[in-house]
Design an enzyme around this catalytic site. Structure first.
Site, mmCIF file in Angstrom:
data_model
loop_
_atom_site.group_PDB
_atom_site.id
_atom_site.type_symbol
_atom_site.label_atom_id
_atom_site.label_comp_id
_atom_site.label_asym_id
_atom_site.label_seq_id
_atom_site.Cartn_x
_atom_site.Cartn_y
_atom_site.Cartn_z
ATOM 1 C CG ASP A 150 -10.363 4.781 1.036
ATOM 2 O OD1 ASP A 150 -10.019 5.477 2.009
ATOM 3 O OD2 ASP A 150 -9.550 4.256 0.259
ATOM 4 C CD GLU A 208 -5.297 3.512 -2.444
ATOM 5 O OE1 GLU A 208 -6.163 4.282 -2.005
ATOM 6 O OE2 GLU A 208 -4.129 3.867 -2.689
ATOM 7 C CG ASP A 265 -1.757 1.235 1.379
ATOM 8 O OD1 ASP A 265 -1.688 2.108 0.493
ATOM 9 O OD2 ASP A 265 -2.499 1.337 2.379
ATOM 10 C CE LYS A 277 -1.605 6.938 -3.403
ATOM 11 N NZ LYS A 277 -2.121 5.995 -2.396
#
Lengths: 625, 177
Positions: free
Chosen positions: A209, A187, A25, A87
């Site tokens: 999420d 994800e 992850d 990211k």
């Protein structure tokens, strides 16, 4: 649930694994690596027993970079060489980065293509791919140390909303770190895998999420071991940070007036707000203190403060249900992912909307990594392939620019991947031998509102009358969600074809093609910018002249006024469509013609100033400079 | 490869008719995907991976085509060598065009706030029942091999599906989704 039992690193169980593969992850703030150890998938710790690796890299002079906790500690002292939250930079152009992110302390290398920015550090120029690669390599080394063997492959998770460039660069980062990517996994899908396999769920599952800065909702159907993503939606600018800001606003409103608007307090206030938010996850009310002020906040009040944010998350849930053509009552399970789903106000709102309690047995910070580890174990061949299958969708529509800067969607969002779709186009002019194609990603109608993925040209179309040539454009999206585009001319049997991988990064097969086309477009882009700048300059001059004429129009002879009007007319005509050279030339011309008028105004105002005229008129003469 | 030469009905081994057993279709689709999905070849050779992407894409395309009634109807006509892209006024008939125009006007005349929701619901129901009638007519014409009549029903379906989508968008706008 037994899933989170932590095995001893490198213990006996690890040796029974034949093929070593891990799930990663790669998070904005923290990263995790997981592997299957004796039947269950667990997060792997470093030598100090830490599972979370802060996604921070510090570059150093003639030493290898520091990754993780030590780098994070250096971020304040050495901000230019310490890359945090890389990211957020993946797949972004310099303009994207500057527009969408708050202040970044890095120096960007001016020599780089602005579509692929890179940071200048003491260890040289580093782009987001290299920084991500350093994080991935650190996690891989940790895994190889724990598992005592070489990794055969990795599964890396990406946000469902990641666009093509972001996916491509994630994959390239893995390649640079020497890792074989078995699959890029969305994800939310990973989260469902983590729960689905363990509890043998059947039916429709919502994955909710809510992270620090992004929000995703996915709807999956689980049946007989097949996971099918039915729809996804989300907001890349909604997360736990927004709840902190709401709390800060609440505190500020109660502070002494002098402090209310004091921006220098923002950092400290955010800290206090964040602590209060966390405390509310375990207590019904909390006392918040800042300086001499203190106040009590309970979850009901907190929910009122954040009502708009909460409503936005629920709206996205509705949207996703609608896209999947299902209703609330069709939902069998709700999985919570991301630290922000620990907030009781969120849990309550979700439970209320769907009319059922969400699943919370797996740590929301680890659930994605665990799913990735399970999938890695399957893909590398440790689990029987008949067990289950993941059928994912592309989260954003892919299309092509057509006349009038409109987007023709070729693969709509939520189409199951892999997918290939072809569409036929034709030529617009007689004898046209070149067709230029612009590939875009997004839901909007206008090209300018979508993300530009690639431009390429199809050459060698046999000359024919307009509309006779048939050009078939094929979009292929693979199981990682990566796009390649090809085009061929069909009518005469002559086939011209070109592959484009929309990437500005490293080691891509079509790098040469991209470089060539980027050079070609650099010229066009420069001209476009020059035109915009010319237009701006011209507009400013025309406006200044109009103002001047309102004030001092009596200084202008009729002949002068006429020639100025003519010059303005010519410039106005050239502005929307002309070349930068022509706009510049006409602006100069207008400057020259109006020169005498400007001179006479200058004399008048200087004369006034010398005679000790009022402050007002001096100010006026300044403003007309 | 044999898979690529079959039509989509043959691919899933189901009868080539407008009425499709959805459960059966989904089952066959998932069986084939389980066999061909790229995840099955994640550690395979480049050639295996390429083939997996191609077959898996074909299965998705075929499934999407057969799952949706309108697209399935168009595909059935194409299998009968009927060019569904070419439409003339005679294909449709004045009556059909007038009716579609009327339905469209009904939608456009609704108020733009949420007071229109009940009327939207009613219109949706009306269009849905028309849709069912057109689907039955299409199936009947196709079974009788009356291709021109089937084509007319197909175009009527196209109008109705588009109208339904617009009703939905109208609902979304008024509900602020």
């Amino acid at each position: 649930m037994a899933l989170l039992k932590i095995a001893e690193p490198g213990g006996k169980q690890a040796q029974t694994i034949h093929h070593l593969a891990v799930g990663i992850d790669l998070g904005t703030t923290n990263s995790l690596v997981t592997a299957s150890c004796g039947g269950s998938v667990e997060t792997l710790p470093d030598d100090n027993g830490q599972h979370l690796l802060p996604s921070v890299v510090q570059y150093r002079d003639s030493q290898p970079p520091l990754v993780g906790q030590k780098a994070k500690a250096a971020a304040i002292a050495d901000p230019k060489n310490t890359i945090v939250s890389v990211k957020r930079l993946l797949g972004k152009s310099l303009a994207d980065v500057k527009n969408s992110l708050q202040y970044l302390p890095y120096d960007f290398d001016p020599a780089r293509d602005p579509r692929a920015p890179a940071m200048l550090t003491v260890a040289g120029t580093k782009d987001p791919i290299q920084v991500s690669a350093d994080i991935l390599a650190t996690l891989a080394r940790r895994a190889e140390h724990c598992l005592k063997g070489k990794l055969e492959g990795v599964v890396i998770t990406v946000p469902a909303y990641f666009n093509d460039a972001q996916r491509q660069q994630t994959k390239e980062a893995a390649g640079l770190a020497g890792l074989k990517v078995l699959r890029l996994l969305n994800e939310p899908t990973a989260a469902a895998v983590a729960y689905g396999l363990d509890s043998k769920e059947q039916g429709n599952v919502i994955i909710f999420d809510l992270g620090g800065g992004t929000f995703d909702v996915s709807l999956l159907s689980l049946q007989k071991g097949v996971f099918q993503v039915l729809a996804t939606g989300g907001d890349t600018n909604l997360g736990g940070d927004d709840f902190d800001r709401m709390l800060v606003a609440w505190i500020r409103a109660q502070l002494p007036p002098a402090q209310q608007a004091d921006l220098s307090l923002q950092g400290a206030l955010l800290g206090v707000a964040n602590d209060a938010k966390h405390a509310l996850s375990n207590a019904e009310s909390v006392t918040v203190q800042f300086g001499a002020w203190s106040g009590v906040l309970d979850n009901t009040q907190f929910a009122t403060l954040c009502a708009d944010l909460i409503a936005d998350t629920i709206k996205t849930c509705r949207r996703v249900l609608r896209d999947a053509k299902l209703s609330k009552t069709d939902i069998d399970q709700i999985v919570l992912v991301g630290g922000s789903t620990r907030m009781p106000v969120i849990r309550q709102a979700v439970a209320e909307f769907f009319g059922r309690e969400p699943l919370t047995s797996i740590d929301p910070d680890k659930v994605v990594a665990i799913g990735a580890g399970i999938q890695a174990d399957v893909l590398v061949g440790n689990k029987s392939p008949d067990n289950y299958l993941l059928l994912d969708v592309n989260p954003l529509s892919l299309g092509i620019e057509t006349m009038g800067e409109l987007v023709e969607k070729i693969i709509p969002r939520n189409t199951t991947i892999p997918v290939a779709r072809a569409q036929e186009f034709t030529t617009f002019k007689d004898g046209q031998t070149v067709m230029s194609l612009h590939v875009v990603q997004g839901e909007r109608e206008l090209v300018s509102d979508c993300r530009s993925l690639a431009r390429f040209e199809l050459r060698g179309i046999p000359p024919m009358v307009a509309g006779a040539a048939k050009i078939r454009v094929t979009f292929q999206v693979d199981a990682d969600g990566l796009l390649s585009v090809s085009a061929e001319e069909l009518s005469t049997g002559m086939i011209a074809e070109i592959q484009v991988k929309p990437s500005f990064g490293l080691n891509s097969g079509s790098i040469e093609q991209m470089l060539k086309s980027s050079q070609e477009h650099a010229k066009a882009d420069m001209e476009a910018r020059a035109i915009r700048e010319g237009q701006l300059e011209a507009t400013q001059l025309i406006e200044a002249l109009a103002n001047a004429r309102v004030q001092d129009g009596d200084l202008l002879t009729e002949a002068d006024a006429k020639s100025i009007d003519a010059a303005i007319g010519a410039l106005r005509e050239a502005m929307p469509a002309g070349s930068s050279n022509r706009i510049h030339h006409l602006t100069e011309e207008l400057n020259r013609i109006s020169g005498d008028f400007a001179g006479r105004r200058m004399d008048l105002h200087i004369g006034k100033a010398l005679r000790g005229s009022s402050i007002e008129s001096t100010a006026e003469s300044n403003s007309t400079k | 490869m044999q898979l690529f030469k079959q039509n989509y009905f043959e691919l899933f081994d189901i009868p080539a008719s407008f009425h499709v057993d959805q459960e059966l279709l989904i089952g066959r689709y998932r069986d084939l995907q389980s066999q061909w999905h790229p995840d099955r070849f994640a550690s395979g050779s480049e050639q295996q991976k390429l083939q997996a992407v191609q077959v898996s894409s074909l299965l998705n395309q075929a499934f999407d085509t057969l799952r949706t009634p309108l697209v399935r109807a168009g595909y059935l006509l194409t299998l009968k060598q009927c060019d569904i892209e070419r439409v003339s006024q005679q294909d449709l008939g004045m009556e059909l065009l007038m009716e579609q125009m009327q339905l469209r006007e009904t939608l456009e005349d609704l108020p733009v706030d949420d007071s229109a929701l009940a009327a939207l619901d009613a219109l949706k129901e009306r269009v849905n029942s028309k849709l069912q009638i057109s689907e039955q007519a299409f199936a009947k014409h196709l079974d009788a091999d009356a291709i021109l009549d089937a084509k007319k029903s197909y175009h009527e379906l196209q109008f109705l599906v588009k109208l339904l989508r617009e009703i939905e968008i109208g609902e979304e706008q008024r509900l602020d989704y």
